[in-house]
Design a protein around this motif. Structure first.
Motif, PDB file in Angstrom:
ATOM      1  N   ALA A 169      42.752  57.236 -17.757  1.00  0.00           N
ATOM      2  CA  ALA A 169      42.856  58.209 -18.856  1.00  0.00           C
ATOM      3  C   ALA A 169      44.334  58.503 -19.158  1.00  0.00           C
ATOM      4  N   ASP A 170      45.218  57.617 -18.696  1.00  0.00           N
ATOM      5  CA  ASP A 170      46.669  57.769 -18.907  1.00  0.00           C
ATOM      6  C   ASP A 170      47.207  59.073 -18.328  1.00  0.00           C
ATOM      7  N   ILE A 171      46.704  59.412 -17.146  1.00  0.00           N
ATOM      8  CA  ILE A 171      47.133  60.639 -16.470  1.00  0.00           C
ATOM      9  C   ILE A 171      47.545  60.294 -15.037  1.00  0.00           C
ATOM     10  N   LEU A 172      48.667  60.866 -14.595  1.00  0.00           N
ATOM     11  CA  LEU A 172      49.119  60.678 -13.213  1.00  0.00           C
ATOM     12  C   LEU A 172      48.570  61.810 -12.356  1.00  0.00           C
ATOM     13  N   LEU A 173      47.932  61.450 -11.237  1.00  0.00           N
ATOM     14  CA  LEU A 173      47.494  62.455 -10.266  1.00  0.00           C
ATOM     15  C   LEU A 173      48.679  62.694  -9.331  1.00  0.00           C
ATOM     16  N   VAL A 174      49.376  63.782  -9.558  1.00  0.00           N
ATOM     17  CA  VAL A 174      50.619  64.085  -8.825  1.00  0.00           C
ATOM     18  C   VAL A 174      50.305  64.570  -7.409  1.00  0.00           C
ATOM     19  N   ASP A 175      49.436  65.590  -7.316  1.00  0.00           N
ATOM     20  CA  ASP A 175      49.005  66.109  -6.017  1.00  0.00           C
ATOM     21  C   ASP A 175      47.706  66.882  -6.205  1.00  0.00           C
ATOM     22  N   TYR A 176      47.059  67.224  -5.098  1.00  0.00           N
ATOM     23  CA  TYR A 176      45.816  68.006  -5.190  1.00  0.00           C
ATOM     24  C   TYR A 176      45.490  68.606  -3.832  1.00  0.00           C
ATOM     25  N   LYS A 177      44.643  69.608  -3.891  1.00  0.00           N
ATOM     26  CA  LYS A 177      44.228  70.321  -2.682  1.00  0.00           C
ATOM     27  C   LYS A 177      42.711  70.190  -2.523  1.00  0.00           C
ATOM     28  N   LEU A 178      42.279  69.856  -1.307  1.00  0.00           N
ATOM     29  CA  LEU A 178      40.842  69.814  -1.016  1.00  0.00           C
ATOM     30  C   LEU A 178      40.521  70.770   0.133  1.00  0.00           C
ATOM     31  N   GLU A 179      39.317  71.323   0.097  1.00  0.00           N
ATOM     32  CA  GLU A 179      38.830  72.168   1.203  1.00  0.00           C
ATOM     33  C   GLU A 179      37.504  71.595   1.684  1.00  0.00           C
ATOM     34  N   PHE A 180      37.350  71.583   3.002  1.00  0.00           N
ATOM     35  CA  PHE A 180      36.127  71.056   3.589  1.00  0.00           C
ATOM     36  C   PHE A 180      35.391  72.148   4.366  1.00  0.00           C
ATOM     37  N   GLY A 181      34.103  71.869   4.624  1.00  0.00           N
ATOM     38  CA  GLY A 181      33.315  72.784   5.438  1.00  0.00           C
ATOM     39  C   GLY A 181      32.306  71.997   6.247  1.00  0.00           C
ATOM     40  N   ARG A 182      31.577  72.723   7.085  1.00  0.00           N
ATOM     41  CA  ARG A 182      30.569  72.064   7.932  1.00  0.00           C
ATOM     42  C   ARG A 182      29.183  72.341   7.385  1.00  0.00           C
ATOM     43  N   PHE A 183      28.376  71.278   7.339  1.00  0.00           N
ATOM     44  CA  PHE A 183      26.976  71.417   6.912  1.00  0.00           C
ATOM     45  C   PHE A 183      26.124  70.655   7.913  1.00  0.00           C
ATOM     46  N   HIS A 184      25.387  71.388   8.729  1.00  0.00           N
ATOM     47  CA  HIS A 184      24.568  70.765   9.780  1.00  0.00           C
ATOM     48  C   HIS A 184      25.367  69.729  10.560  1.00  0.00           C
ATOM     49  N   GLY A 185      26.572  70.111  10.957  1.00  0.00           N
ATOM     50  CA  GLY A 185      27.368  69.249  11.834  1.00  0.00           C
ATOM     51  C   GLY A 185      28.209  68.210  11.119  1.00  0.00           C
ATOM     52  N   GLU A 186      28.039  68.085   9.803  1.00  0.00           N
ATOM     53  CA  GLU A 186      28.788  67.071   9.062  1.00  0.00           C
ATOM     54  C   GLU A 186      29.932  67.720   8.284  1.00  0.00           C
ATOM     55  N   VAL A 187      31.075  67.025   8.208  1.00  0.00           N
ATOM     56  CA  VAL A 187      32.192  67.521   7.392  1.00  0.00           C
ATOM     57  C   VAL A 187      31.934  67.127   5.936  1.00  0.00           C
ATOM     58  N   VAL A 188      31.928  68.136   5.066  1.00  0.00           N
ATOM     59  CA  VAL A 188      31.550  67.937   3.664  1.00  0.00           C
ATOM     60  C   VAL A 188      32.622  68.560   2.765  1.00  0.00           C
ATOM     61  N   LEU A 189      32.942  67.883   1.670  1.00  0.00           N
ATOM     62  CA  LEU A 189      33.909  68.433   0.712  1.00  0.00           C
ATOM     63  C   LEU A 189      33.309  69.648   0.011  1.00  0.00           C
ATOM     64  N   GLY A 190      34.050  70.761   0.017  1.00  0.00           N
ATOM     65  CA  GLY A 190      33.555  71.970  -0.627  1.00  0.00           C
ATOM     66  C   GLY A 190      34.475  72.435  -1.742  1.00  0.00           C
ATOM     67  N   ASP A 191      34.334  73.694  -2.086  1.00  0.00           N
ATOM     68  CA  ASP A 191      35.157  74.355  -3.097  1.00  0.00           C
ATOM     69  C   ASP A 191      35.126  73.601  -4.429  1.00  0.00           C
ATOM     70  N   GLU A 192      36.287  73.322  -5.024  1.00  0.00           N
ATOM     71  CA  GLU A 192      36.273  72.690  -6.349  1.00  0.00           C
ATOM     72  C   GLU A 192      37.410  71.693  -6.483  1.00  0.00           C
ATOM     73  N   PHE A 193      37.222  70.760  -7.398  1.00  0.00           N
ATOM     74  CA  PHE A 193      38.335  69.924  -7.842  1.00  0.00           C
ATOM     75  C   PHE A 193      38.427  70.132  -9.344  1.00  0.00           C
ATOM     76  N   SER A 194      39.508  70.775  -9.767  1.00  0.00           N
ATOM     77  CA  SER A 194      39.708  71.047 -11.192  1.00  0.00           C
ATOM     78  C   SER A 194      41.223  71.123 -11.424  1.00  0.00           C
ATOM     79  N   PRO A 195      41.649  71.229 -12.684  1.00  0.00           N
ATOM     80  CA  PRO A 195      43.101  71.318 -12.929  1.00  0.00           C
ATOM     81  C   PRO A 195      43.747  72.569 -12.325  1.00  0.00           C
TER      82      PRO A 195
END
Ligand code: ADP
Ligand code: UDP
Length: 241
Positions: A169-195
């Motif tokens: 889409a002609d956009i550079l992904l400069v940096d980003y933040k992710l948050e994870f959590g536990r769901f029945h023992g598994e590490v799962v991506l949570g929160d949001e990914f947005s601008p």
């Protein structure tokens, strides 16, 4: 799906319990904050845009094998997600130097980082989200070594997928933040990914298309988010699941 009591209201989203003990509703508000909540403004349509943007990106990440908490869109501003026990760590990947990295290391903004770098921050507004390392995570028991390895693996896997999607889409992904959590023992991506939680620059002009427009008072914040959504093919019109 019945919406029950409010569980938590953060700076941008409110989380509600549901009649399913394993699911919560995330309500994306129009509140926009920066500098640990010192600057707060309401920006019309932001909640709706971020909710749908997040749904789109979580779908792409799930297709690429990143387990996410996302279940489905419920309305313009709400999504149903798995209820996670959140790990209090922000995982930040940087492809290009910007923001706090430039201040900390004196690197000029825009310097390419090859390979991409990864940093951990403790999620703690009162302490201004201090940077931490894997030894801190171990000593303070914020996550196990296996969980840290998994978070690193998933955060870099997301980088590979997302860099490609944005570049198309002609956009550079400069940096980003992710948050994870536990769901029945598994590490799962949570929160949001947005601008709100990443930096996105137009590939040709390097125009900022993310929350830095708000942080730096550049104007047209939501217009920029909508521009990114349009280029990616995110459907902002339909409100039903
Ligand atoms: P903040 O707490 O940083 O001000 P938000 O306003 O975005 O952030 O609030 C959302 C809160 O919900 C965050 O604390 C986040 O860790 C938490 N959260 C995100 N996803 C989930 C989930 N799937 N289950 C439980 N809590 C979640
Ligand atoms: N970020 C975020 N929430 C935070 C801190 C950072 O979403 O509490 C995102 C931010 O939008 C950027 C990346 O993480 O895309 C790196 O942010 P940085 O460390 O440069 O911090 P900043 O100076 O932007 O607060």
């Amino acid at each position: 799906m019945q919406k029950l009591a409010e569980l938590y209201s953060g700076k941008a989203k409110t989380v509600y319990a549901t009649d399913d003990a394993d699911r919560v509703i995330m309500h994306f508000r129009d509140d926009t904050s920066a500098f640990d909540g010192q600057k707060i403004v309401q920006l019309a349509r932001k909640g709706m845009v971020n909710n749908k943007f997040n749904a789109f990106i979580m779908g792409k990440l799930a297709e690429a094998g990143v387990p996410t908490h996302f279940d489905r869109l419920l309305s313009d501003n709400e999504s149903l997600v798995k209820k996670l026990e959140m790990i209090p760590i922000e995982c930040v990947v940087r492809n290009i130097a910007a923001g706090s990295l430039c201040k900390r290391l004196g690197t000029p903004e825009g310097t390419e980082l090859s390979p991409a770098t990864l940093e951990f921050f403790l999620k703690n507004d009162a302490l201004h989200d201090p940077m931490i390392n894997e030894y801190h995570i171990r000593s303070f028991n914020w996550a196990t070594d296996a969980e840290v390895e998994r978070m690193k693996d998933l955060t870099f896997r997301a980088n590979y997928v997302l860099k490609t999607i944005f570049l198309e889409a002609d956009i550079l992904l400069v940096d980003y933040k992710l948050e994870f959590g536990r769901f029945h023992g598994e590490v799962v991506l949570g929160d949001e990914f947005s601008p709100d939680g990443c930096r996105l620059w137009d590939a040709a002009t390097r125009k900022k298309l993310d929350k830095d427009r708000f942080r730096q008072d550049l104007g047209n914040v939501i217009e920029a988010y909508e521009e990114v959504a349009r280029r990616l093919g995110v459907d902002l019109t339909s409100s039903a699941p």
